[in-house]
Design a protein around this motif. Structure first.
Motif, short mmCIF file in Angstrom:
data_model
loop_
_atom_site.label_atom_id
_atom_site.label_comp_id
_atom_site.label_asym_id
_atom_site.label_seq_id
_atom_site.Cartn_x
_atom_site.Cartn_y
_atom_site.Cartn_z
N LEU A 138 0.41 -1.37 -0.20
CA LEU A 138 -0.17 -0.56 -0.06
C LEU A 138 0.54 0.99 0.03
CD1 LEU A 138 -2.52 -0.71 2.84
CD2 LEU A 138 -2.81 -1.11 0.11
N LEU A 139 2.31 0.88 0.84
CA LEU A 139 2.65 2.33 0.51
C LEU A 139 3.05 2.43 -0.74
CD1 LEU A 139 4.62 4.04 2.19
CD2 LEU A 139 6.38 2.67 2.59
N TRP A 140 4.27 1.60 -1.46
CA TRP A 140 4.43 1.51 -2.82
C TRP A 140 3.07 2.38 -3.64
CZ3 TRP A 140 7.11 -3.00 -2.63
CH2 TRP A 140 8.12 -3.35 -1.83
N GLN A 141 2.23 1.85 -3.57
CA GLN A 141 1.02 2.48 -4.12
C GLN A 141 0.30 3.98 -3.73
OE1 GLN A 141 -2.01 -0.68 -3.06
NE2 GLN A 141 -0.74 -2.22 -3.80
N THR A 179 22.20 7.44 2.12
CA THR A 179 22.15 8.60 1.98
C THR A 179 23.21 8.70 1.23
OG1 THR A 179 23.21 8.09 4.09
CG2 THR A 179 20.85 8.32 4.08
N ASP A 180 24.05 10.14 0.96
CA ASP A 180 25.03 10.00 0.08
C ASP A 180 26.31 9.36 1.06
OD1 ASP A 180 23.67 12.15 -1.42
OD2 ASP A 180 24.01 13.60 -0.14
N SER A 181 26.33 9.18 2.51
CA SER A 181 27.10 8.44 3.18
C SER A 181 27.07 7.22 2.99
CB SER A 181 27.26 9.34 4.77
OG SER A 181 26.46 8.57 5.48
N GLY A 182 25.72 6.12 2.42
CA GLY A 182 26.11 5.40 2.10
C GLY A 182 25.03 4.32 3.60
N VAL A 183 24.59 5.47 4.77
CA VAL A 183 23.81 4.95 5.34
C VAL A 183 22.36 4.79 5.50
CG1 VAL A 183 23.71 5.43 8.33
CG2 VAL A 183 25.75 5.81 7.05
N TRP A 184 22.05 4.31 5.17
CA TRP A 184 20.24 4.14 4.95
C TRP A 184 19.25 4.42 5.95
CZ3 TRP A 184 18.62 1.00 0.54
CH2 TRP A 184 19.30 0.75 -0.63
N ARG A 185 18.31 5.31 5.65
CA ARG A 185 17.84 5.76 6.56
C ARG A 185 16.69 5.43 6.15
NH1 ARG A 185 17.42 12.04 6.74
NH2 ARG A 185 15.85 11.73 8.41
N ALA A 186 15.34 5.74 6.98
CA ALA A 186 14.41 4.97 6.72
C ALA A 186 13.65 6.50 6.32
CB ALA A 186 13.01 4.43 8.32
N THR A 187 12.45 6.50 5.15
CA THR A 187 11.93 7.59 4.87
C THR A 187 9.93 6.81 4.92
OG1 THR A 187 11.76 6.22 2.24
CG2 THR A 187 13.36 7.71 3.31
N VAL A 188 9.55 6.77 5.72
CA VAL A 188 8.15 6.24 6.21
C VAL A 188 7.19 7.48 6.19
CG1 VAL A 188 7.99 3.75 6.23
CG2 VAL A 188 8.08 5.35 7.79
N ALA A 189 7.97 8.72 6.95
CA ALA A 189 7.64 9.88 7.14
C ALA A 189 6.65 10.65 6.49
CB ALA A 189 8.10 10.10 8.72
N THR A 190 6.31 10.31 5.40
CA THR A 190 5.43 11.11 4.44
C THR A 190 4.11 11.61 3.86
OG1 THR A 190 6.31 9.46 2.71
CG2 THR A 190 8.05 10.86 2.84
N PRO A 191 3.67 12.18 3.56
CA PRO A 191 2.72 12.74 3.50
C PRO A 191 1.64 10.98 2.68
CG PRO A 191 3.31 14.63 2.43
CD PRO A 191 4.25 13.72 2.55
N GLU A 192 2.59 10.99 1.49
CA GLU A 192 2.72 9.60 1.07
C GLU A 192 2.15 8.60 1.74
OE1 GLU A 192 4.82 12.26 -1.89
OE2 GLU A 192 5.10 10.96 0.12
N THR A 233 -1.46 8.61 3.71
CA THR A 233 -2.37 8.51 3.23
C THR A 233 -2.53 6.64 2.46
OG1 THR A 233 -1.85 10.41 1.24
CG2 THR A 233 -2.99 8.12 0.74
N ALA A 234 -1.11 5.83 3.02
CA ALA A 234 -1.55 4.33 3.02
C ALA A 234 -1.60 4.44 4.34
CB ALA A 234 -0.09 4.16 2.54
N LEU A 235 -1.25 4.90 5.37
CA LEU A 235 -1.74 4.41 6.49
C LEU A 235 -3.42 4.85 7.08
CD1 LEU A 235 -0.45 3.22 9.26
CD2 LEU A 235 0.00 5.01 10.31
N ASP A 236 -3.34 5.93 6.40
CA ASP A 236 -5.18 6.19 6.39
C ASP A 236 -5.56 4.71 5.93
OD1 ASP A 236 -4.55 8.18 8.10
OD2 ASP A 236 -4.53 9.66 6.21
N PHE A 237 -5.08 4.63 4.79
CA PHE A 237 -6.55 3.62 4.02
C PHE A 237 -6.31 2.71 5.16
CE2 PHE A 237 -6.63 0.67 0.12
CZ PHE A 237 -7.83 1.06 0.24
N TYR A 238 -4.96 1.82 5.33
CA TYR A 238 -5.41 0.34 6.20
C TYR A 238 -5.84 1.11 7.68
CZ TYR A 238 -3.57 -2.63 9.98
OH TYR A 238 -2.81 -3.40 10.58
#
Length: 806
Positions: free
Chosen positions: A215-218, A227-240, A243-248
């Motif tokens: 649902l998040l991808w949809q 990130t630029d340093s090669g460390v990964w970070r979470a990106t779920v706290a977005t309007p998209e 939207t997915a959590l509201d639908f859930y």
């Protein structure tokens, strides 16, 4: 003499040569990770196991010089199963060939588990012909090398019951294509039969998030990004993401009225996910479509339809994944390495695909097999039996698929994401973007290790200052302790007989204590010292360790989940002491007073001590069955049914979810420990009661004391020393408790039972954060040491005397 020695040496040499020759003809054994992907057991009868066993049998027939066996060891079920391999790696008992999926891939390479396969692939490039281009990009994304090869490739799709569609007045040839249609279809399916859900999410740990990311991808969002340093970070706290959590939230909480009846929610969240699908309680669900065969179940294939995911605001997207084999980097023996490669080479080949296809055709399940394989392996006439919708959906799913999160430390991404799902349902009025911000912060800290540099620098400054202060205070306390000990040592002369040699006495005491001291140093303090070192390192099992200073302790004290776990541990200990501490005392008093059958009751009370705590936890898991026919619910239903009959109202069967309710779960995990410990504890108190002189009770009777006064002023003071010792043991054991929580709730629901012991274990053996786990263990140890010192100080002030003999 020399002649006999020479003959003996010749005989030994001949024997060694004979053994070497025998060893050359012996098959090379390779151990592989068992569980659901290893060599199936002989008694397995399901089609997948039989097809997989046929592949193994054919491999052994073609390569008699190689023998594949399942690696033994501890196997944990459910979401904890991934830790099986990690614990075997930490214990140096890992398999030679093991399973890898996307979210584990980077972690396993970082830890040095996987051997690069490029040199082996160069000998036979044909092993790459079946690899999906998207999947190939992922397995080469770490550093350009290939560390594993996929032996199956899957994509999540929308599965649905055609017969349910017909019952609800829906066209089974037209599955939902948008979110709006998906919700409308789900409502109609829910209304079509009592107890039916239009859709279902798995309520097991990691289950909700496992399906929600589709649902998040949809909605146009992403779970993690580098990130630029090669460390990964979470990106779920977005309007998209919101939207997915509201639908859930809409799917799982919204109810509606129709024809005077209440329905909903459209989607259920159940821990019996697979069972409910098989029982026909669910009309639509997400599941994998494999590149070889459709997902199999006990439902007749003719009743199942498969379709692309319903499109959200950003379109129709779904997860793709792969099951991959990797070779243990510790495999150095050329002969064993060759055997491992032969196994992987065969498993990913067209030959293995043909064997699986033949087996499924033999089982009459050709309509579930990928039509491309049917065409390729000479089953052209059976292609027509395959549902055209499956053909079309399978192509669409692999073309529109997105790989599951596969970056660094993403192995347990669903574990943290599940919190967002739980909060969305438990706190329906809380804005979803706030929930996602909280979860994103936890993902960055707990999983990905992402903290902005400027924030980390401030934390390091504070940590250094606190360390200096603690060191000074601790040094002062140690100095004072040694000073007091020296004063005590000066009194030794006063206790020695006149004319005795003080130095000789001290040497004698030293030699007597030496075995115990050496044993403690080797088996207790050396591991503690080793653990203290690891707490200041980024420790990796095979890649060595790097010094990180106070960073692990900073992570411990700045993560909300640690404080939540610590608070839960205090609650667990508080409930254990509050409910269960005095229970053994009262049982002991009762045992001491009953006139008959004392031996029988003592035996019955002590029996739980003869049972493993793991067995007890599984027993209580059955007792806590949330259905109305569960043991505990059934027992409670008996008096409730009588009350309802007296009041003249209809009795509604009680069906409390004891382990699934945040309000009840902690109490539920405490009770089994109290039940198992009360009886054995009462035996100890019973023995102590025998040391209280009867004359005291007789004197109290003459003074007219009541039974309560005798317990308060005679019994309790007589048991005071044992009570203090037991209190210390219960306190320490409560903080270390993990087994029953691990089995009963796994730390859930919504982390309501996540204690500090589980936090340490999970970070070590699921997140591979050994440094953090060790630092958290040291914090717990410091708390227990402080409490123990206080208790010992009280104990040293007490006088212990033996009762007079009668």
């Amino acid at each position: 003499m020399r002649k006999w020695i020479g003959l003996l040496l010749i005989g030994l040499a001949s024997l060694c040569m004979a053994q070497g020759d025998a060893g050359e003809g012996k098959p090379t054994t390779i151990r592989m990770m068992a569980a659901t992907l290893g060599l199936p057991p002989p008694n397995a009868t399901d089609p997948r196991s039989l097809a997989r066993r046929a592949v193994f049998d054919e491999f052994h027939r073609m390569h008699p010089e190689v023998r594949v066996v399942n690696a033994g060891g501890l196997e944990l079920p459910g979401e904890k199963a991934e830790s099986n391999f990690l614990m075997s790696m930490a214990g140096d008992t890992a398999p030679d060939v093991f399973y890898v999926n996307f979210r584990q891939y980077y972690n396993y390479i970082d830890q040095g588990f996987c051997r690069p396969l490029d040199d082996l692939i160069a000998k036979d490039p044909s092993v790459m012909t079946l690899v999906n281009p998207t999947i190939l990009d992922i397995i080469k994304s770490y550093d350009g090398k290939i560390y594993s090869l996929p032996f199956f490739q899957v994509a999540q799709g929308l599965y649905y019951r055609k017969d349910h569609f017909v019952e609800a007045g829906l066209d089974p040839r037209k599955p939902p294509k948008t979110w709006a249609e998906f919700y409308e279809y789900g409502q109609r399916l829910t209304e079509s039969a009592p107890g039916r859900s239009g859709f279902a999410f798995s309520g097991n740990p990691q289950g909700q998030a496992y399906h929600w990311i589709n649902l998040l991808w949809q909605a146009g969002g992403e779970v993690v990004q580098p990130t630029d340093s090669g460390v990964w970070r979470a990106t779920v706290a977005t309007p998209e993401g919101a939207t997915a959590l509201d639908f859930y939230r809409k799917l799982t909480t919204e109810k509606w009225q129709k024809d005077g009846k209440s329905f909903g929610p459209m989607a259920s969240v159940v821990t019996t996910y697979s069972q409910d699908i098989a029982a026909g309680k669910v009309s639509m669900w997400f599941s994998y479509s494999q590149d070889t065969v459709l997902s199999t179940s006990s439902i007749p294939p003719s009743l199942i339809g498969i379709a692309p995911m319903p499109a959200g605001p950003a379109g129709s997207f779904n997860e793709i994944n792969a099951g991959m084999w990797a070779i243990n980097a510790n495999v150095k023996d050329p002969k064993k390495l060759e055997a491992c490669w032969k196994f992987i080479e065969f498993f990913v080949s067209q030959k293995a695909a043909k064997i699986s296809t033949d087996k499924f055709v033999d089982f009459g399940m050709a309509n579930l097999v990928n039509p491309d394989l049917l065409q390729k392996f000479g089953y052209e006439k059976l292609v027509a039996t395959v549902d055209p919708g499956y053909i079309e959906a399978n192509k669409k799913l692999f073309s529109s698929g997105k790989p599951e999160p596969y970056g660094r430390n993403c192995a347990q991404v669903y574990t943290v994401l599940d919190t967002a799902m739980d909060l969305a349902r438990v706190e329906p009025d809380r804005p979803t973007i706030d929930i996602l911000r909280q979860v994103q912060g936890e993902m960055d800290q707990v999983l990905l290790g992402y903290t902005p540099k400027e924030v980390m620098q401030v934390r390091r400054t504070w940590a250094l200052g606190i360390l200096i202060a603690v060191t000074l205070i601790g040094g002062f306390l140690v100095f004072r302790a040694f000073k007091n000990a020296a004063k005590e040592l000066e009194m030794v002369d006063d206790r020695l007989p006149k004319g005795a040699d003080r130095a000789r006495a001290l040497r004698f005491i030293g030699w007597c204590l030496a075995p115990a001291v050496v044993s403690l140093l080797v088996w207790a303090y050396y591991p503690l010292l080793k653990g203290l070192v690891i707490a200041f390192q980024d420790y990796r099992v095979l890649q060595g360790a790097s010094f990180v200073g106070l960073d692990n302790f900073i992570d411990v004290f700045t993560q909300p989940i640690f404080w939540k776990s610590l608070m839960n541990s205090f609650i667990y200990v508080g409930l254990t002491i509050g409910i269960g501490f005095f229970l053994p005392i009262f049982l002991a008093i009762a045992l001491n007073e009953i006139p008959r059958f004392k031996l029988l009751f003592r035996t019955v009370f002590y029996l739980p001590a003869m049972t493993s705590p793991i067995v007890i936890a599984f027993l209580w898991r059955q007792i806590y069955d949330k259905s109305e026919v569960g043991v505990l619910n059934s027992l409670l239903n008996i008096p409730l049914e009588w009350v309802s009959a007296i009041k003249g109202i209809e009795h509604v069967p009680l069906a409390l979810d004891w382990l699934g309710s945040p309000e009840l779960a902690m109490l539920a995990v405490v009770i089994p420990g109290i039940w198992a410990g009360a009886g054995p504890g009462s035996i100890l108190y019973l023995a102590a009661l025998k040391n209280i002189p009867d004359e005291r009770y007789e004197a109290a009777d003459l003074d007219g004391a009541s039974w309560w006064h005798k317990i308060r002023y005679i019994t309790f003071p007589g048991l005071k020393a044992l009570m203090l010792i037991n209190f210390l043991g219960v306190f320490i054991a409560g903080f270390k408790a993990m087994e029953n929580i691990f089995i009963l709730t796994g730390g859930g629901p919504n982390r309501a039972t996540r204690v500090i012991g589980l936090e340490v274990w999970e970070n070590a053996f699921m997140f591979l954060k050994f440094g953090y786990a060790t630092a958290a263990a040291w914090v717990l140890g410091a708390i227990l040491i402080g409490f123990t010192m206080i208790q010992i100080k009280h104990l040293t002030r007490m006088k212990f005397t033996a009762a007079a003999s009668k």
